[in-house]
Scaffold this motif. Sequence first.
Motif, PDB file in Angstrom:
ATOM      1  N   LYS A 156     -44.795 -82.077  -5.710  1.00  0.00           N
ATOM      2  CA  LYS A 156     -43.380 -81.810  -5.918  1.00  0.00           C
ATOM      3  C   LYS A 156     -42.731 -81.677  -4.546  1.00  0.00           C
ATOM      4  O   LYS A 156     -43.184 -80.898  -3.706  1.00  0.00           O
ATOM      5  N   VAL A 186     -38.914 -81.784  -2.104  1.00  0.00           N
ATOM      6  CA  VAL A 186     -37.460 -81.697  -2.072  1.00  0.00           C
ATOM      7  C   VAL A 186     -36.940 -82.406  -0.827  1.00  0.00           C
ATOM      8  O   VAL A 186     -37.463 -82.226   0.272  1.00  0.00           O
ATOM      9  N   CYS A 228     -30.195 -85.704   0.907  1.00  0.00           N
ATOM     10  CA  CYS A 228     -30.832 -86.967   0.513  1.00  0.00           C
ATOM     11  C   CYS A 228     -29.983 -88.186   0.812  1.00  0.00           C
ATOM     12  O   CYS A 228     -30.493 -89.315   0.788  1.00  0.00           O
ATOM     13  N   HIS A 279     -42.782 -85.079  -8.694  1.00  0.00           N
ATOM     14  CA  HIS A 279     -41.379 -84.754  -8.932  1.00  0.00           C
ATOM     15  C   HIS A 279     -40.655 -84.717  -7.586  1.00  0.00           C
ATOM     16  O   HIS A 279     -41.142 -84.104  -6.636  1.00  0.00           O
ATOM     17  N   ILE A 299     -36.912 -83.778  -5.861  1.00  0.00           N
ATOM     18  CA  ILE A 299     -35.598 -83.160  -6.007  1.00  0.00           C
ATOM     19  C   ILE A 299     -34.782 -83.529  -4.771  1.00  0.00           C
ATOM     20  O   ILE A 299     -35.211 -83.274  -3.643  1.00  0.00           O
ATOM     21  N   ILE A 303     -31.058 -83.139  -2.793  1.00  0.00           N
ATOM     22  CA  ILE A 303     -29.786 -82.415  -2.753  1.00  0.00           C
ATOM     23  C   ILE A 303     -28.891 -83.010  -1.676  1.00  0.00           C
ATOM     24  O   ILE A 303     -29.372 -83.538  -0.679  1.00  0.00           O
ATOM     25  N   VAL A 352     -36.840 -88.522 -10.088  1.00  0.00           N
ATOM     26  CA  VAL A 352     -35.969 -87.965  -9.061  1.00  0.00           C
ATOM     27  C   VAL A 352     -34.817 -87.231  -9.732  1.00  0.00           C
ATOM     28  O   VAL A 352     -34.088 -87.808 -10.547  1.00  0.00           O
ATOM     29  N   ASP A 353     -34.666 -85.951  -9.434  1.00  0.00           N
ATOM     30  CA  ASP A 353     -33.534 -85.152  -9.895  1.00  0.00           C
ATOM     31  C   ASP A 353     -32.610 -84.891  -8.712  1.00  0.00           C
ATOM     32  O   ASP A 353     -33.079 -84.475  -7.645  1.00  0.00           O
ATOM     33  N   LEU A 354     -31.320 -85.120  -8.908  1.00  0.00           N
ATOM     34  CA  LEU A 354     -30.358 -84.986  -7.830  1.00  0.00           C
ATOM     35  C   LEU A 354     -29.351 -83.887  -8.142  1.00  0.00           C
ATOM     36  O   LEU A 354     -28.895 -83.752  -9.276  1.00  0.00           O
ATOM     37  N   HIS A 355     -29.024 -83.098  -7.114  1.00  0.00           N
ATOM     38  CA  HIS A 355     -28.138 -81.955  -7.290  1.00  0.00           C
ATOM     39  C   HIS A 355     -27.159 -81.872  -6.136  1.00  0.00           C
ATOM     40  O   HIS A 355     -27.514 -82.167  -4.985  1.00  0.00           O
ATOM     41  N   CYS A 400     -34.405 -74.548  -6.428  1.00  0.00           N
ATOM     42  CA  CYS A 400     -35.857 -74.550  -6.636  1.00  0.00           C
ATOM     43  C   CYS A 400     -36.334 -73.104  -6.731  1.00  0.00           C
ATOM     44  O   CYS A 400     -35.802 -72.213  -6.054  1.00  0.00           O
ATOM     45  N   ILE A 410     -42.613 -75.685  -4.395  1.00  0.00           N
ATOM     46  CA  ILE A 410     -42.503 -77.011  -3.783  1.00  0.00           C
ATOM     47  C   ILE A 410     -43.672 -77.250  -2.826  1.00  0.00           C
ATOM     48  O   ILE A 410     -44.003 -76.388  -2.010  1.00  0.00           O
TER      49      ILE A 410
END
Length: 261
Positions: free
Chosen positions: A42, A44, A48, A66, A68, A70, A92-95, A104, A109
């Motif tokens: 995982k 981060v 990004c 995973h 993440i 940001i 891919v999760d984007l925030h 997180c 991580i």
Amino acid sequence: MTDMLTFGTEEARRIERTYRTPDVIRQRRIVLDTLALQPGEKVVDIGCGPGLLAAEMAAEVGTQGHVIGIDVSDSMLTLARSRADVESGGIVDLHRATADQLPCADNSIDAAVSTQVLEYVEDVAGALAEVHRVLVPGGRLAVLDTDWDSLVWHCTDRPRMARILAEWDRHLADPYLPRTLLRTLRQAGFDAGPPRVIPLLNVGYQSNTFSACLIDTVASYVVGRDGLTANEAAAWSHDLATLGEDYFFSLNRYLFIATKR
């Protein structure tokens, strides 16, 4: 006093073009090789941008991993989301988030990466404390930033170049961050050794290089600052683009690898 560079739609697409140059593709490969991501991890991506690194990290951690990502720029996140939908297989999760407020949990991580981001951050110690919070013990952090004092850029009008670059320095919180970053990493609870130098060197003008893309970004930013006009910025750009074989650009970036104690 700084006047940060902002990333609207046009700026975000300009940055994306820069990230697709062979210079920056090579830089991403070095960062990935050094971070040595493993399947199932995982990770981060702090800042990004248009999501190229996040997509490549997703390929390395695989479907059991995973990623993440940001960023504070909605325009960057729009580009990253379009890329993630196509290239990442849904991992891919984007925030929209800042470096000092990562979405997180504590100790969740395996690895974190920040490329060309911390030099924009006013409270670097606070951002590193947040990374330390989310990493598992022994988790890795890769940080890459530029010392803009290392810039060598040939031109025919040095006074104009000096004025433009002095204003360009104002787009960052700390244009000389790498020279103090090792101490800050250690104070934040990381074990870290000396960084690796990644030079960006362009000799002879070519449009598909980091520095050629940078010209437009700098020219757009400096207009109206310190009395610099659009005509002066355009003349500066034209000067560089027409140097031909005499074109010369060199800039040092520094890659730090740290582990959470």
